[in-house]
Scaffold this active site. Structure first.
Site, PDB file in Angstrom:
ATOM      1  N   LYS A   1       4.212   3.218  11.191  1.00  0.00           N
ATOM      2  CA  LYS A   1       4.359   4.549  10.597  1.00  0.00           C
ATOM      3  C   LYS A   1       4.111   5.644  11.636  1.00  0.00           C
ATOM      4  CE  LYS A   1       1.478   2.556   7.197  1.00  0.00           C
ATOM      5  NZ  LYS A   1       2.054   1.382   6.661  1.00  0.00           N
TER       6      LYS A   1
ATOM      7  N   ARG B   1       5.274 -13.674   9.150  1.00  0.00           N
ATOM      8  CA  ARG B   1       5.900 -12.348   9.092  1.00  0.00           C
ATOM      9  C   ARG B   1       7.280 -12.356   9.712  1.00  0.00           C
ATOM     10  NH1 ARG B   1       1.990  -7.969   8.766  1.00  0.00           N
ATOM     11  NH2 ARG B   1       3.424  -6.535   9.781  1.00  0.00           N
TER      12      ARG B   1
ATOM     13  N   GLU C   1       0.877  -1.162   0.000  1.00  0.00           N
ATOM     14  CA  GLU C   1       0.000   0.000   0.000  1.00  0.00           C
ATOM     15  C   GLU C   1       0.918   1.217   0.000  1.00  0.00           C
ATOM     16  OE1 GLU C   1      -3.348   0.747   3.012  1.00  0.00           O
ATOM     17  OE2 GLU C   1      -2.754  -1.337   3.302  1.00  0.00           O
TER      18      GLU C   1
HETATM   19  P1  ATP Z   1       2.576  -2.461   8.102  1.00  0.00           P
HETATM   20  O1  ATP Z   1       1.345  -2.911   8.816  1.00  0.00           O
HETATM   21  O2  ATP Z   1       3.834  -2.849   8.790  1.00  0.00           O
HETATM   22  O3  ATP Z   1       2.531  -1.050   7.646  1.00  0.00           O
HETATM   23  P2  ATP Z   1       1.346  -3.524   5.817  1.00  0.00           P
HETATM   24  O4  ATP Z   1       0.974  -4.946   5.812  1.00  0.00           O
HETATM   25  O5  ATP Z   1       0.283  -2.533   6.006  1.00  0.00           O
HETATM   26  O6  ATP Z   1       2.563  -3.330   6.785  1.00  0.00           O
HETATM   27  P3  ATP Z   1       1.663  -3.400   3.028  1.00  0.00           P
HETATM   28  O7  ATP Z   1       2.136  -2.247   2.254  1.00  0.00           O
HETATM   29  O8  ATP Z   1       0.248  -3.777   2.929  1.00  0.00           O
HETATM   30  O9  ATP Z   1       2.071  -3.107   4.499  1.00  0.00           O
HETATM   31  O10 ATP Z   1       2.575  -4.664   2.774  1.00  0.00           O
HETATM   32  C1  ATP Z   1       2.929  -5.153   1.525  1.00  0.00           C
HETATM   33  C2  ATP Z   1       3.254  -6.595   1.653  1.00  0.00           C
HETATM   34  O11 ATP Z   1       4.284  -6.784   2.602  1.00  0.00           O
HETATM   35  C3  ATP Z   1       2.069  -7.396   2.135  1.00  0.00           C
HETATM   36  O12 ATP Z   1       1.973  -8.556   1.339  1.00  0.00           O
HETATM   37  C4  ATP Z   1       2.393  -7.732   3.549  1.00  0.00           C
HETATM   38  O13 ATP Z   1       1.873  -8.982   3.890  1.00  0.00           O
HETATM   39  C5  ATP Z   1       3.926  -7.777   3.515  1.00  0.00           C
HETATM   40  N1  ATP Z   1       4.473  -7.473   4.823  1.00  0.00           N
HETATM   41  C6  ATP Z   1       4.234  -6.388   5.579  1.00  0.00           C
HETATM   42  N2  ATP Z   1       4.884  -6.476   6.751  1.00  0.00           N
HETATM   43  C7  ATP Z   1       5.563  -7.642   6.734  1.00  0.00           C
HETATM   44  C8  ATP Z   1       6.410  -8.312   7.667  1.00  0.00           C
HETATM   45  N3  ATP Z   1       6.691  -7.786   8.854  1.00  0.00           N
HETATM   46  N4  ATP Z   1       6.944  -9.497   7.308  1.00  0.00           N
HETATM   47  C9  ATP Z   1       6.668 -10.027   6.113  1.00  0.00           C
HETATM   48  N5  ATP Z   1       5.886  -9.465   5.200  1.00  0.00           N
HETATM   49  C10 ATP Z   1       5.309  -8.276   5.499  1.00  0.00           C
HETATM   50 MG    MG Z   2      -1.493  -3.220   4.619  1.00  0.00          MG
END
Ligand code: ATP
Ligand code: MG
Length: 792
Positions: free
Chosen positions: A492, A482, A253
Site C-alpha cells: 500500500k 502466497r 483487513e
Molecule cells: P498485504 O500484506 O499484501 O497488504 P494482508 O495479508 O495484510 O496483505 P489482508 O487484508 O490481511 O491483507 O488479507 C486477506 C487475506 O488475503 C488473508 O487471508 C491473507 O492471507 C490473504 N492474502 C494476502 N496476500 C496474499 C497473497 N499474496 N497471496 C495469497 N493470499 C494472500
Molecule cells: Mg493483514
C-alpha cells in the site's frame, strides 16, 4: 565383376569409409551397380561426401536392374544439378518409367534448376500459414508437427531447401501466436490424463474435471466434521450448525485495496466452498480502527463480486466485540489471562530480546504475570472503561514461555486504542488483536476450514491453544502458499507513493496490480480464476512474472473475445480505378471458426483507411509483405487485392493519402493481409498502450529506491486511431464474451467500459477505459497479441 578386395580398394579410393565399404561389398547387386557408376559414368571424377552419398543412393535404388540412361543422373550429381535425396529418387523413378527418355523431361522430374530460393521458400510457407491461421490460432503449438508435415507435401515447395522449413515455421508461429505458454502445456497434460485412467476407470463414474479444488493442497483437506478437537463433544453443535457443509471465510483487513495476491485467497476460500457446495463468509477484519476507511470496504465487496463470488454473509469482526470481550473475561477467570503494564520494550526483553536487537536471549515472566484473577479482572475492566492510556496496559494470554514458538510467549489479546471505530463508534477504548480475534470469530462462524497463508503457520499453535483454553469449538487452520508477482510493487505504501507523485493515474492505473487496476485494464475475471487454477495450490509460495500473468490473460482473451479491425495510425486510401459510388459489402465473423460470436458487415468503398505502417514507397523485400510498389496487398475479407499507385504527401512530406487500384481481374493471392477500417469508422480520442511500469523484476531492490526503477515510457498515448463501426455493436452487447467450454471459471460480469473488450486484428487486445465516454473514446491495451520479446 571384380573381387571383393578390388571392390574394397575402389570404394576406399573414392573416399567411402571402411565401415560403409564393408557393408556395401556384402550386397552384390549394390556393389556391382556402384562399381559400374564409378568406373563408367564417373571415372576419374572427384566427388565430395555429399555427392558420394547420392551416388550410393543411386546404386541402392538400382534394385530393379540397371537404370536406363543412368549417366544422366550420375553426371548431374557430379555437376551439382542434383543435390538432394529427393531429386535422386524422383530422377530414378523417371528413368525407370519413361520411354523414350527425354533430357528436358528428366530435368523437370528431378527438379534440376528448380530449387526454390530461401526467400521464396519462406514466402510460400508464410502463405500456407496465413491460409491456415484460424486453425493455428485455435490449436496452437499442438498442430505444428502436422503443419510441418503438410508443408512438405505442398507442390510449390517440392524443391524447397529442407533445412529452411523448421526455422521458418518456428519463427512464423512465434510471430502469429506468440511463444508457448500455459495453453500449450495444459493441452498436453489433459491429453495424457484420460489415457492413464482409461483402463482402470472404464467401469467407474466419469472423473470430474480436475482443478485446484480437487487436487493439491485443497484436494487433500479434511471433510467437514473431521476437524480435530481437544473437546470432541463440541463437534455436535458445530455439525448441526453447518449441516455437514464446508464453511470458509475470506478475512481482509479493510485498510487497503486488494491486489492480485488476494485474488488467490478469494479463489481459494470462495472457490473451494462453492466447489464443495458449502459457504464462504466475507469477513472484514476490522479490529484496527485507525487504518480503516469506507472506500476499502466498498472496493473489497465490489472485487469479490467482480470475481464472480457471492458471500454467504458479509460480517465484521467488530460484530463480535461483545462476545469477544466476554471471552476475554473468561480467559482471565480460567487463569489464562493477565493485565500487563510492561512497555513494548520491556515486553520484548521478557521474550528474550538480546542487546544486539535479536531475539533468542533468556525469556522471563514479568511481575504482572502472577496476579490474582480478581485483580486482573478489575484492571481489565478499568482498561475497558478508559482508565488507562494508549500503551499503558494490555491484556496478555498466559501461555508457555518455555515453548520454542514465539507465538506461545504470552501474546497480547487486547490493547488500549484511543480511536473511534467505523461501526462501533466510541463504545470501545480497547480493541482485540488479530491473535485473539481471528480464531474465536472463526469459531463463532462455525468455520470448517480456516485457510490462510503460510506466514501463519506458527500461529496455528496459539490459534488452537486459545480455542482450547476457552473450551470453544476449534476450527482447523490450514496454510497454503502466497501468490507473489514480480516486476511490480503491491504494498500500500509504495503504491500510495506512485499515486502521490503522479507517476500513475491512481490506484486503479492499468499498469498496477491492484484488482481495481486489473479490472480497469480490461482483464476478465475468468482469466484470473483460470490463471490461479493453472498454478494450483500448494504450501509453497508461487512467484510469477508479470509476463506470465499476461500470457495467461492473452490465452483467455483469445478464446473469449470478438475480433475487430482498428488502425492506430490511419492514413486515407483512395481507390483510383473505381467509381465514386463503388461499394462492396463484406461480412466478417467476429471470431473466425466460432459461430457463437456471430458476424458483422462492413462496406468497402472508394475511400477507407489503413495503418500508415502498412504501406511504403521503397520496393518490397524479403521482410516486407505489405503494400509497396509492385507488391499488392490483401485487405481482410475483401475479395481482391489493392495495388499501390502513389502516396500523396503534404509540404512536409507527411503522407496524406494513398492512391491504389482495386485488382478486380486478379486472383493472385497476396503475400499478406492487412486490417483496414471503412470510411465511416469511429474515431478514438486516445489509445493507451502500456509497457511494464518497472524496468527490473525486483523494483524494491533498486539501490536508490523503487521509484528509481520506474520506466518513464510505460504508457504511450496514441491519438487519432480509428476502429470499425461494429465497436458500437460490441458495446451494446457487452460483455460479448463467449464462455470457455467445460470451464468452471466462466464469470458473469456486470457490463461496464471494462467489459467492452476485443482483439484488434494484428494489433492487440483492447477495452474501453473508464475515462471513455460516448463522444470521446478512450481505450486501454489489455495485453499485446504476442509476448513482447524486447521487454528488457
Ligand atoms: P498485504 O500484506 O499484501 O497488504 P494482508 O495479508 O495484510 O496483505 P489482508 O487484508 O490481511 O491483507 O488479507 C486477506 C487475506 O488475503 C488473508 O487471508 C491473507 O492471507 C490473504 N492474502 C494476502 N496476500 C496474499 C497473497 N499474496 N497471496 C495469497 N493470499 C494472500
Ligand atoms: Mg493483514
Amino acid at each position: 565383376m571384380s573381387s571383393q578386395d578390388e571392390l574394397v580398394a575402389l570404394f576406399t579410393k573414392v573416399g567411402i569409409d571402411e565401415k560403409k565399404t564393408k557393408e556395401l561389398v556384402k550386397n552384390k547387386k549394390v556393389a556391382s551397380a556402384l562399381e559400374s557408376i564409378l568406373t563408367n559414368d564417373l571415372a576419374g571424377v572427384a566427388l565430395d561426401a555429399k555427392q558420394l552419398a547420392l551416388v550410393q543412393q543411386v546404386a541402392v535404388e538400382s534394385k530393379q536392374g540397371d537404370i536406363p540412361h543412368r549417366s544422366l543422373l550420375t553426371k548431374q550429381i557430379a555437376s551439382g544439378g542434383i543435390k538432394t535425396a529427393l531429386q535422386v529418387t524422383e530422377g530414378v523413378k523417371y528413368l525407370y518409367s519413361a520411354d523414350p527418355v527425354d533430357e528436358a523431361a528428366f530435368a523437370t522430374a528431378a527438379g534440376i534448376g528448380q530449387e526454390l530460393s530461401e526467400a521464396d521458400t519462406k514466402a510460400e510457407i508464410a502463405k500456407y500459414v496465413d491460409a491456415n491461421i484460424d486453425r493455428i490460432t485455435a490449436e496452437r503449438y499442438s498442430c505444428l508437427p502436422k503443419v510441418l508435415g503438410e508443408l512438405r507435401k505442398v507442390p510449390a515447395l517440392k524443391w524447397a531447401p529442407a533445412s529452411v522449413f523448421k526455422p521458418t515455421i518456428d519463427a512464423l508461429f512465434l510471430e502469429k501466436i506468440g511463444p508457448k505458454d500455459e495453453r500449450d502445456v495444459v493441452k498436453k497434460e489433459k491429453k495424457k490424463a484420460p489415457k492413464k485412467e482409461a483402463a482402470a476407470a472404464s467401469t467407474k463414474e466419469p472423473e470430474p474435471e480436475r482443478s485446484m479444488f480437487s487436487e493439491g493442497f485443497l484436494g487433500d483437506l479434511h471433510k467437514p466434521g473431521e476437524q480435530p478437537q481437544k473437546y470432541p463433544e463440541l463437534m455436535k453443535a458445530q455439525n448441526e450448525a453447518t449441516g455437514g457443509k464446508v464453511f470458509t471465510r475470506f478475512p481482509p483487513e479493510p485498510n487497503g485495496f486488494l491486489h492480485i495476491g488476494h485474488s488467490k485467497a478469494i479463489t481459494v476460500n470462495f472457490g473451494y466452498a462453492k466447489h464443495c457446495g458449502g459457504n464462504c463468509y466475507l469477513r472484514f477484519d476490522d479490529t484496527n480502527p485507525e487504518a480503516e476507511e469506507e472506500v476499502y470496504f466498498n472496493s473489497i465487496l465490489d472485487m469479490v463480486s467482480w470475481l464472480g463470488f457471492e458471500p454467504y454473509k458479509v460480517t465484521y469482526s467488530s460484530d463480535y466485540f461483545d462476545q469477544l470481550y466476554d471471552l476475554a473475561e473468561r480467559l482471565i477467570q480460567s487463569g489464562h489471562g493477565y493485565v500487563c503494564m510492561c512497555t513494548a520494550e520491556q515486553m520484548k526483553q521478557g521474550r528474550g530480546l538480546k542487546a544486539d536487537g535479536t531475539l533468542g536471549g533468556e525469556r522471563f515472566a514479568c511481575v504482572h504475570r502472577e496476579k490474582s484473577v480478581e485483580q486482573n479482572l478489575t484492571e481489565f475492566r478499568a482498561m475497558r472503561d478508559g482508565k488507562y492510556g494508549v500503551g499503558e496496559a494490555t491484556l496478555r494470554m498466559k501461555q508457555d514461555l518455555t515453548s520454542p514458538s514465539p507465538q506461545m510467549w504470552d501474546l497480547v489479546a487486547y490493547r488500549v486504542l484511543n480511536a473511534p471505530h467505523h461501526r462501533t463508534g466510541d463504545k470501545w477504548k480497547i480493541y482485540p488483536t488479530y491473535d485473539f480475534t481471528h480464531c474465536l470469530v472463526d469459531s463463532f462462524e462455525h468455520i470448517t476450514h480456516s485457510l490462510c497463508t503460510t506466514e501463519f503457520q506458527l500461529s496455528r499453535e496459539s490459534y488452537e491453544w486459545l480455542c482450547d483454553v476457552l473450551r470453544v469449538y476449534r476450527p482447523a487452520q490450514r496454510e497454503y502458499g502466497r501468490l507473489n508477482i514480480t516486476g511490480t510493487v503491491l504494498s500500500k505504501r509504495k503504491i500510495a507513493k506512485l499515486v502521490n507523485e503522479g507517476i500513475v493515474r491512481g490506484w486503479d492505473d492499468p499498469r498496477l496490480f491492484t484488482l481495481e487496476a486489473i479490472r480497469r485494464r480490461g482483464v476478465p475475471p475468468g482469466a484470473i480464476l483460470s490463471f490461479i487454477n493453472t498454478l494450483g495450490v500448494t504450501t509453497s509460495t508461487t512467484n510469477i512474472q508479470v509476463v506470465r500473468f499476461e500470457s495467461a490473460v492473452r490465452g483467455f482473451l483469445d478464446q473469449t473475445t470478438p475480433r475487430l479491425m482498428m488502425v492506430l495510425h490511419p492514413v486515407e486510401v483512395v481507390i483510383d480505378n473505381v467509381d465514386d459510388d463503388f461499394a462492396e459489402e463484406v461480412e466478417i465473423p467476429y471470431k473466425p471458426g466460432d459461430a457463437a460470436f456471430g458476424s458483422r458487415k462492413l462496406t468497402f468503398t472508394k475511400k477507407f483507411y489503413i495503418d500508415a505502417s502498412d504501406v511504403r514507397e521503397e520496393p518490397a523485400d524479403k521482410e516486407y509483405f505489405r503494400l509497396a510498389p509492385g507488391q499488392p496487398v490483401g485487405l481482410m475479407k475483401v475479395p481482391h487485392t489493392v495495388s499501390l499507385v502513389k502516396i500523396e504527401r503534404d509540404a512536409d512530406g507527411k503522407p496524406v493519402r494513398v492512391h491504389v487500384n482495386y485488382d478486380k481481374d486478379s486472383t493472385k493471392k497476396p503475400k499478406t493481409y492487412i486490417q483496414w477500417v471503412p470510411a465511416d469508422a469511429r474515431d478514438i480520442a486516445e489509445v493507451r498502450v502500456y509497457k511494464q511500469l518497472f524496468k527490473s523484476e525486483n523494483p524494491q531492490a533498486h539501490p536508490d529506491g523503487f521509484l528509481a526503477d520506474v520506466n518513464a515510457d510505460s504508457e504511450e498515448v496514441i491519438k487519432g486511431a480509428k476502429v470499425e463501426p461494429a465497436l458500437t455493436e460490441v458495446q451494446a452487447k457487452s460483455p460479448m464474451n463467449v464462455p470457455v467450454k467445460g470451464s468452471e471459471f466462466n464469470v458473469e460480469e456486470k457490463p461496464g467500459n471494462n467489459t467492452v473488450r476485443f482483439q484488434a486484428l494484428r494489433v492487440g487486445y483492447f477495452c474501453l477505459d473508464k475515462d471513455s465516454t460516448d463522444d470521446k473514446l478512450v481505450m486501454n491495451e489489455i495485453v499485446t497479441l504476442k509476448e513482447d520479446s524486447g521487454k528488457k
